[in-house]
Enzyme design. Structure first.
Site, PDB file in Angstrom:
ATOM      1  CG  HIS A 115      -1.911   0.923   1.448  1.00  0.00           C
ATOM      2  ND1 HIS A 115      -1.674   2.219   1.834  1.00  0.00           N
ATOM      3  CD2 HIS A 115      -3.261   0.821   1.302  1.00  0.00           C
ATOM      4  CE1 HIS A 115      -2.829   2.859   1.927  1.00  0.00           C
ATOM      5  NE2 HIS A 115      -3.813   2.030   1.604  1.00  0.00           N
ATOM      6  CG  ASP A 195       0.423  -2.409   6.100  1.00  0.00           C
ATOM      7  OD1 ASP A 195      -0.530  -2.575   6.895  1.00  0.00           O
ATOM      8  OD2 ASP A 195       0.313  -1.785   5.030  1.00  0.00           O
ATOM      9  CD  GLN A 198      -7.108  -4.519   4.144  1.00  0.00           C
ATOM     10  OE1 GLN A 198      -8.063  -5.235   4.411  1.00  0.00           O
ATOM     11  NE2 GLN A 198      -7.253  -3.243   3.866  1.00  0.00           N
ATOM     12  CE  LYS A 222      -7.424  -0.263   6.463  1.00  0.00           C
ATOM     13  NZ  LYS A 222      -8.190   0.214   5.315  1.00  0.00           N
ATOM     14  CB  CYS A 362      -3.598   3.249  -1.456  1.00  0.00           C
ATOM     15  SG  CYS A 362      -4.736   4.549  -1.025  1.00  0.00           S
TER      16      CYS A 362
HETATM   17  N1  PLP Z   1      -1.954  -0.713   4.597  1.00  0.00           N
HETATM   18  C1  PLP Z   1      -2.926  -1.425   4.025  1.00  0.00           C
HETATM   19  C2  PLP Z   1      -2.616  -2.804   3.504  1.00  0.00           C
HETATM   20  C3  PLP Z   1      -4.209  -0.900   3.912  1.00  0.00           C
HETATM   21  O1  PLP Z   1      -5.175  -1.626   3.352  1.00  0.00           O
HETATM   22  C4  PLP Z   1      -4.455   0.393   4.421  1.00  0.00           C
HETATM   23  C5  PLP Z   1      -5.785   1.011   4.295  1.00  0.00           C
HETATM   24  O2  PLP Z   1      -6.513   0.780   3.377  1.00  0.00           O
HETATM   25  C6  PLP Z   1      -3.413   1.090   5.020  1.00  0.00           C
HETATM   26  C7  PLP Z   1      -2.173   0.509   5.089  1.00  0.00           C
HETATM   27  C8  PLP Z   1      -3.612   2.448   5.600  1.00  0.00           C
HETATM   28  O3  PLP Z   1      -4.480   2.374   6.681  1.00  0.00           O
HETATM   29  P1  PLP Z   1      -5.057   3.689   7.369  1.00  0.00           P
HETATM   30  O4  PLP Z   1      -5.720   4.467   6.265  1.00  0.00           O
HETATM   31  O5  PLP Z   1      -6.023   3.185   8.374  1.00  0.00           O
HETATM   32  O6  PLP Z   1      -3.912   4.426   7.934  1.00  0.00           O
END
Ligand code: PLP
Length: 405
Positions: A115, A195, A198, A222, A362
């Protein structure tokens, strides 16, 4: 778990919500936790000696303990942030500062699944340190190519690897234990950042059983918690060596004219008034997962993942960009439909009250360089989804394909 626990579905009985990878819906217990805090316990934390200040501090610190226990960590290893993005920025900035004196050029290793929130903070640090960024490929099954990782570990001087635990696009699950062991056996000094945005919402993670993982980030919203709260986990011995990048009230031990000393873990990383109600409500979401999400709910979501995959794959005009079997994948399905733009797909489905997402999610690198597509449509499930939701999704997609033919 009951769908009626989620007021949004009472307010929108027709809603088929399949945008869970973007954010999940919230049960009443989480919504009430926020209201309860402001109605009964509101006060700032850590600095008061009156009763309410003590009460809010206890609630806030108990929430930290709930979260720590949930992921197999110690409370001192839990830093509250606003979400995964802030967590990843924080750890990148802290490591950037830490390695700032090292003259040697090193590599920060990422993967093609990442992401933007797990790319941009590292690009900034690589720019500052004059380090290199490199990416591990994915294989033909949209999973991380472990051989390619092995090769890069052998040929590059990797100081940090930061990778997702589960892709928000392909749904691929990255085998952390195997990767952790591989990384530390080839390159013991390499720091591993994960990270978990998900992965955590759907899976049990026990960091006490994953000693190779140094830092782990995730978001509350999430996993049925509120927006604006998230976590950065870090191993105690590493966090102790790092300096905070956000400075100010609440994180000091002593302030002098020229210099200051910082508080102990974890306060030294939490400058300013934190998101107190957010932390408390995230702990409520975790209580909900522990107490209300049964083995049956977990199996139901797994079966629904299998069912969604089989039915989506049976549509000849549709391509699923993710593992084609339900093992080692989560309930996230990005797809493209021949000759129909993903935005048109999402718009058409919305007319049938089906909420999905369209775009690059993203992950521009993954879309442009691996899929060769500017965008995809994405349906993602959570515990409250039913077979009927998938049947409606499939019926609407089939209707759309016939209409556009
Ligand atoms: N990493 C992953 C794999 C994501 O799916 C997301 C959000 O869609 C993020 C990071 C960023 O999360 P946040 O917007 O809650 O900071």
């Amino acid at each position: 778990m009951n769908k009626s626990d989620f007021p949004i579905f009472t307010n929108h009985p027709e809603l088929v919500y399949l945008d869970n990878a973007a954010t999940s819906q919230k049960p009443s217990i989480v919504i009430n936790a926020i209201q309860d805090f402001y109605e009964k316990s509101n006060s700032n934390v850590h600095r008061g000696i009156h009763k309410l200040a003590e009460e809010s501090t206890i609630l806030y610190e108990n929430s930290r303990s709930t979260i720590a226990k949930f992921i197999g960590a110690k409370p001192e290893e839990i830093i509250f942030t606003s979400g995964t993005t802030e967590s990843l920025n924080l750890i990148a900035d802290m490591l950037g500062q830490y390695f700032g004196t090292s003259a040697k050029t090193k590599t920060i290793l990422l993967t093609e699944l990442e992401h933007h929130s797990n790319i941009l903070p590292w690009q900034k640090i690589a720019d500052i340190l004059k380090w290199k960024i490199d990416y591990v490929n994915i294989d033909n099954n949209y999973s991380l190519d472990i051989q390619d990782l092995d090769y890069r570990l052998r040929t590059l001087d990797v100081s940090i690897i930061s990778l997702t635990n589960m892709s928000n696009v392909t749904g691929s699950i990255v085998p952390l234990e195997e990767i952790g062991k591989l990384v530390k056996s080839k390159s013991p000094e390499t720091l591993i950042v994960v990270d978990g945005a998900q992965y955590v919402p759907h899976h049990k993670i026990d960091l006490s059983q994953l000693p190779e993982i140094d830092f782990y980030a995730f978001s509350g919203h999430k996993m049925m918690g509120p927006t604006g709260i998230g976590v950065l986990y870090g191993k105690e011995e590493l966090l102790t060596k790092l300096n905070p990048t956000k400075l100010g009230g609440g994180m000091i031990s002593k302030v002098e004219r020229e210099h200051s000393t910082y508080a102990n873990l974890p306060e030294k990383f939490e400058a300013g008034t934190p998101n107190i109600s957010g932390a408390i409500a995230l702990a409520s979401a975790i209580d909900y997962i522990i107490n209300e999400i049964t083995e049956d709910d977990i199996n139901k979501l797994y079966n629904l993942t299998q069912y969604s995959l089989t039915t989506l794959l049976s549509i000849p005009e549709l391509t699923v960009l993710g593992p084609q079997a339900s093992e080692n994948r989560g309930p996230v399905f990005s797809f493209s439909i021949k000759n129909i733009h993903p935005h048109d797909v999402a718009q058409y489905l919305d007319n049938d009250n089906i909420a999905i997402r369209a775009g690059h999610h993203c992950t521009q690198l993954l879309h442009r360089e691996v899929f060769n597509l500017p965008a995809t449509a994405r349906a993602s499930l959570y515990y409250y989804n039913e077979k009927d939701d998938i049947d409606k999704l499939i019926a609407s997609i089939k209707k759309l394909i016939t209409t556009f033919k």
